[in-house]
Design a protein around this motif. Structure first.
Motif, PDB file in Angstrom:
ATOM      1  N   ASP A  89     -28.611  32.177 -11.404  1.00  0.00           N
ATOM      2  CA  ASP A  89     -29.807  31.347 -11.580  1.00  0.00           C
ATOM      3  C   ASP A  89     -29.906  30.272 -10.499  1.00  0.00           C
ATOM      4  OD1 ASP A  89     -30.562  32.792 -13.805  1.00  0.00           O
ATOM      5  OD2 ASP A  89     -29.749  31.359 -15.244  1.00  0.00           O
ATOM      6  N   ASP A  90     -28.801  29.583 -10.262  1.00  0.00           N
ATOM      7  CA  ASP A  90     -28.819  28.457  -9.325  1.00  0.00           C
ATOM      8  C   ASP A  90     -29.200  28.882  -7.912  1.00  0.00           C
ATOM      9  OD1 ASP A  90     -28.055  26.821 -11.396  1.00  0.00           O
ATOM     10  OD2 ASP A  90     -25.947  26.683 -10.771  1.00  0.00           O
ATOM     11  N   HIS A  91     -28.774  30.084  -7.525  1.00  0.00           N
ATOM     12  CA  HIS A  91     -28.989  30.529  -6.153  1.00  0.00           C
ATOM     13  C   HIS A  91     -29.996  31.679  -6.058  1.00  0.00           C
ATOM     14  CE1 HIS A  91     -25.747  27.918  -4.843  1.00  0.00           C
ATOM     15  NE2 HIS A  91     -25.027  28.370  -5.845  1.00  0.00           N
ATOM     16  N   ALA A  92     -30.718  31.918  -7.155  1.00  0.00           N
ATOM     17  CA  ALA A  92     -31.763  32.951  -7.177  1.00  0.00           C
ATOM     18  C   ALA A  92     -31.262  34.275  -6.600  1.00  0.00           C
ATOM     19  CB  ALA A  92     -33.003  32.455  -6.422  1.00  0.00           C
ATOM     20  N   ILE A  93     -30.119  34.724  -7.096  1.00  0.00           N
ATOM     21  CA  ILE A  93     -29.529  35.963  -6.611  1.00  0.00           C
ATOM     22  C   ILE A  93     -30.236  37.153  -7.272  1.00  0.00           C
ATOM     23  CG2 ILE A  93     -27.419  37.336  -6.440  1.00  0.00           C
ATOM     24  CD1 ILE A  93     -25.843  34.725  -6.487  1.00  0.00           C
ATOM     25  N   ALA A  94     -30.792  38.014  -6.459  1.00  0.00           N
ATOM     26  CA  ALA A  94     -31.555  39.167  -6.946  1.00  0.00           C
ATOM     27  C   ALA A  94     -30.606  40.323  -7.241  1.00  0.00           C
ATOM     28  CB  ALA A  94     -32.603  39.576  -5.915  1.00  0.00           C
ATOM     29  N   CYS A  95     -29.956  40.260  -8.405  1.00  0.00           N
ATOM     30  CA  CYS A  95     -28.927  41.253  -8.721  1.00  0.00           C
ATOM     31  C   CYS A  95     -29.136  41.863 -10.109  1.00  0.00           C
ATOM     32  CB  CYS A  95     -27.542  40.638  -8.606  1.00  0.00           C
ATOM     33  SG  CYS A  95     -27.213  39.278  -9.744  1.00  0.00           S
ATOM     34  N   GLU A  96     -30.373  41.945 -10.557  1.00  0.00           N
ATOM     35  CA  GLU A  96     -30.704  42.611 -11.824  1.00  0.00           C
ATOM     36  C   GLU A  96     -29.891  42.068 -12.995  1.00  0.00           C
ATOM     37  OE1 GLU A  96     -30.403  46.846 -11.368  1.00  0.00           O
ATOM     38  OE2 GLU A  96     -31.330  46.825  -9.374  1.00  0.00           O
ATOM     39  N   PRO A  97     -29.794  40.766 -13.177  1.00  0.00           N
ATOM     40  CA  PRO A  97     -28.973  40.244 -14.282  1.00  0.00           C
ATOM     41  C   PRO A  97     -29.581  40.558 -15.635  1.00  0.00           C
ATOM     42  CG  PRO A  97     -30.231  38.469 -13.264  1.00  0.00           C
ATOM     43  CD  PRO A  97     -30.459  39.692 -12.413  1.00  0.00           C
ATOM     44  N   MET A  98     -28.773  41.118 -16.512  1.00  0.00           N
ATOM     45  CA  MET A  98     -29.189  41.394 -17.891  1.00  0.00           C
ATOM     46  C   MET A  98     -28.064  40.932 -18.812  1.00  0.00           C
ATOM     47  SD  MET A  98     -31.146  45.095 -17.781  1.00  0.00           S
ATOM     48  CE  MET A  98     -29.872  45.971 -16.874  1.00  0.00           C
ATOM     49  N   ARG A  99     -28.334  39.907 -19.593  1.00  0.00           N
ATOM     50  CA  ARG A  99     -27.290  39.368 -20.465  1.00  0.00           C
ATOM     51  C   ARG A  99     -27.576  39.776 -21.910  1.00  0.00           C
ATOM     52  NH1 ARG A  99     -24.552  33.304 -20.185  1.00  0.00           N
ATOM     53  NH2 ARG A  99     -22.565  33.973 -21.111  1.00  0.00           N
ATOM     54  N   HIS A 100     -27.372  41.061 -22.150  1.00  0.00           N
ATOM     55  CA  HIS A 100     -27.586  41.615 -23.482  1.00  0.00           C
ATOM     56  C   HIS A 100     -26.270  41.996 -24.157  1.00  0.00           C
ATOM     57  CE1 HIS A 100     -31.738  41.483 -22.441  1.00  0.00           C
ATOM     58  NE2 HIS A 100     -31.645  42.442 -21.538  1.00  0.00           N
ATOM     59  N   GLY A 101     -25.168  41.567 -23.571  1.00  0.00           N
ATOM     60  CA  GLY A 101     -23.874  41.846 -24.169  1.00  0.00           C
ATOM     61  C   GLY A 101     -23.279  43.155 -23.696  1.00  0.00           C
ATOM     62  N   THR A 102     -22.064  43.395 -24.163  1.00  0.00           N
ATOM     63  CA  THR A 102     -21.386  44.663 -23.921  1.00  0.00           C
ATOM     64  C   THR A 102     -20.967  45.285 -25.244  1.00  0.00           C
ATOM     65  OG1 THR A 102     -19.290  43.479 -23.622  1.00  0.00           O
ATOM     66  CG2 THR A 102     -20.503  44.114 -21.624  1.00  0.00           C
ATOM     67  N   LEU A 103     -20.782  46.582 -25.207  1.00  0.00           N
ATOM     68  CA  LEU A 103     -20.290  47.330 -26.362  1.00  0.00           C
ATOM     69  C   LEU A 103     -18.950  47.954 -25.987  1.00  0.00           C
ATOM     70  CD1 LEU A 103     -23.582  49.183 -27.366  1.00  0.00           C
ATOM     71  CD2 LEU A 103     -22.569  47.217 -28.530  1.00  0.00           C
ATOM     72  N   HIS A 104     -17.893  47.535 -26.678  1.00  0.00           N
ATOM     73  CA  HIS A 104     -16.584  48.159 -26.511  1.00  0.00           C
ATOM     74  C   HIS A 104     -16.514  49.278 -27.541  1.00  0.00           C
ATOM     75  CE1 HIS A 104     -11.937  47.484 -26.129  1.00  0.00           C
ATOM     76  NE2 HIS A 104     -12.326  48.677 -25.717  1.00  0.00           N
ATOM     77  N   LEU A 105     -16.572  50.516 -27.076  1.00  0.00           N
ATOM     78  CA  LEU A 105     -16.801  51.678 -27.916  1.00  0.00           C
ATOM     79  C   LEU A 105     -15.506  52.327 -28.368  1.00  0.00           C
ATOM     80  CD1 LEU A 105     -19.529  53.202 -25.579  1.00  0.00           C
ATOM     81  CD2 LEU A 105     -19.969  52.021 -27.742  1.00  0.00           C
ATOM     82  N   ALA A 106     -15.437  52.680 -29.643  1.00  0.00           N
ATOM     83  CA  ALA A 106     -14.303  53.429 -30.175  1.00  0.00           C
ATOM     84  C   ALA A 106     -14.515  54.904 -29.864  1.00  0.00           C
ATOM     85  CB  ALA A 106     -14.170  53.212 -31.673  1.00  0.00           C
ATOM     86  N   HIS A 107     -13.705  55.428 -28.942  1.00  0.00           N
ATOM     87  CA  HIS A 107     -13.879  56.820 -28.515  1.00  0.00           C
ATOM     88  C   HIS A 107     -13.325  57.806 -29.540  1.00  0.00           C
ATOM     89  CE1 HIS A 107      -9.639  56.538 -27.668  1.00  0.00           C
ATOM     90  NE2 HIS A 107      -9.596  57.807 -27.257  1.00  0.00           N
ATOM     91  N   ALA A 108     -12.489  57.323 -30.463  1.00  0.00           N
ATOM     92  CA  ALA A 108     -11.860  58.158 -31.495  1.00  0.00           C
ATOM     93  C   ALA A 108     -11.608  57.268 -32.711  1.00  0.00           C
ATOM     94  CB  ALA A 108     -10.550  58.744 -30.968  1.00  0.00           C
TER      95      ALA A 108
END
Length: 420
Positions: free
Chosen positions: A112-131
């Motif tokens: 935000d401070d430096h207007a970096i154009a890097c597609e920021p999306m702060r919707h969280g992460t999902l740590h998935l149980a593969h089994a």
């Protein structure tokens, strides 16, 4: 990683950065070797504090792991908090946990401070149980994180299917503090911001030697010499020899990734509609996300080659049958420096000199935090707030054998998985 596969992020980055090679004989307050997240964050911090800074990158900014990862901005390491405390001791472990919990805040604030154009999306992460056993791992991690005030939530299989678009996972731990970015664009944006703050950055400037003599650090390249009071080596998994200075050899894990063509609106609504980034509990870990244009990016441990490419195509079709036949025009791989205990290190190299390495696959948040903290410590001499205690020496036994072990294991798993 051979370097033969150019990462997709180069084609999609809206941030552009170029810098001339280093030449001549110059002096600076802080010399930084390595143009990834750690070095760039340090350069930005030090220049912002009024120090003269010169950063040398052997290739181009973000050429290494900073431009070759999936782009997950996580709030921690692979290790859960209790493991950190057992490894570091209670006080140091809790300190590192707290520091990394706030890492996404720093990353997105810099964007935000430096207007970096890097597609920021702060919707969280999902740590998935593969089994099913992965669900038990997530429950244990959930209890540890909630005990420390983390706003995480365990989702059941139905909720995970709704959020991902596949029923392949049994549960997931959602961490709303985290998010995703275009990783190379973020690195380039940090470089731009550091240069705007007054730092001197040079690309195509491989370092051929580093030594401390006559009260200062002398860093040599093919075309020049840099003299500095302070030094930061931030080369991590892409370090090359710079005699007489020696850094410990790290076991290396390779990570293979692909990117599909952009999905249409209908398909995009079905797959990761909330925009979370994902990683699973598998020993040979898989990561998954969607970018701003609707491409699916899928990655897994393993280097470039037909075995990993075939696995990735099968895995994508297994997770999302509706994508069978979709074009996959991009594939690449990168290197991860994997310490034996999965903990990063800050090593003292000599008077006012540090090396930082060993993020073990978690480079964005930790690299940004460690770079800022180390720059502050070098300029002030105060090491009390560093994320981890400084060490004098470090040794990874059987590093090359472990590298072979990791790649062989990934090949065997990928030969047999995602079939049927």
């Amino acid at each position: 990683m051979s370097g033969a596969l150019a990462p997709f992020w180069r084609a999609s980055s809206l941030e552009v950065f170029e810098a001339a090679p280093f030449t001549g004989d110059h002096a600076t307050d802080l010399a930084i070797v390595g143009g990834g997240y750690t070095g760039l964050s340090a350069a930005l911090q030090a220049a912002g504090q009024g120090a003269s800074v010169t950063l040398l990158e052997a290739e181009t900014v973000g050429h290494g792991g900073s431009g070759r990862n999936v782009g997950l901005v996580n709030a921690g390491l692979w290790l859960p908090p209790d493991d950190l405390c057992r490894a570091l001791g209670s006080e140091a472990g809790e300190h590192l946990t707290a520091v990394l919990a706030a890492a996404p805040d720093l990353v997105f604030a810099l964007i935000d401070d430096h207007a970096i154009a890097c597609e920021p999306m702060r919707h969280g992460t999902l740590h998935l149980a593969h089994a099913p056993r992965g669900t038990a791992q997530l429950r244990a991690r959930l209890a540890q994180m909630q005990a420390r005030g983390a706003p995480v939530q365990l989702l059941d299989g139905c909720e995970v299917a709704a959020r991902t678009g596949t029923d392949a996972f049994h549960a997931a731990l959602h961490d709303p503090r985290a998010g995703t970015i275009q990783p190379l664009a973020y690195a380039r944006g940090l470089a731009r911001a550091a240069r705007e703050a007054g730092a001197e950055l040079h690309e195509h400037s491989p370092v051929t030697g580093v030594e401390h003599r006559d009260g200062q650090w002398c860093v040599t390249t093919a075309q020049g010499t840099l003299r500095a009071k302070r030094l930061l080596m931030a080369t991590n998994a892409y370090h090359t020899p710079a005699p007489p200075l020696r850094l410990p050899e790290m076991p290396v894990v390779q990570f293979y990734q692909l990117a599909t063509e952009p999905l249409g609106d209908n398909r995009a609504r079905e797959i990761l509609p909330g925009g979370e980034g994902c990683w699973d509990t598998g020993l040979v870990m898989t990561a998954l996300r969607r970018d701003a244009a609707g491409r699916i990016i899928l990655g897994g441990m393993g280097g470039a080659g037909a075995i990993h490419a075939d696995w990735a195509a099968r895995k994508l079709a297994q997770l999302f049958p509706q994508l069978r036949g979709i074009s996959v025009p991009h594939a690449w791989a990168g290197r991860i420096a994997m310490t034996g205990d999965h903990l990063p290190r800050i090593q003292r190299l000599g008077p006012e000199g540090f090396a930082v390495y060993g993020y073990s696959g978690r480079g964005i948040g930790p690299g940004t935090v460690f770079g800022k903290a180390v720059a502050g410590a070098l300029l002030t001499g105060d090491e009390t707030d560093l994320p981890v205690p400084v060490i004098a020496v470090h040794h990874e036994p059987l590093a090359r054998l472990k590298t072979l072990y990791y790649e062989t294991g990934a090949r065997l798993v990928h030969l047999i998985s995602a079939r049927g």
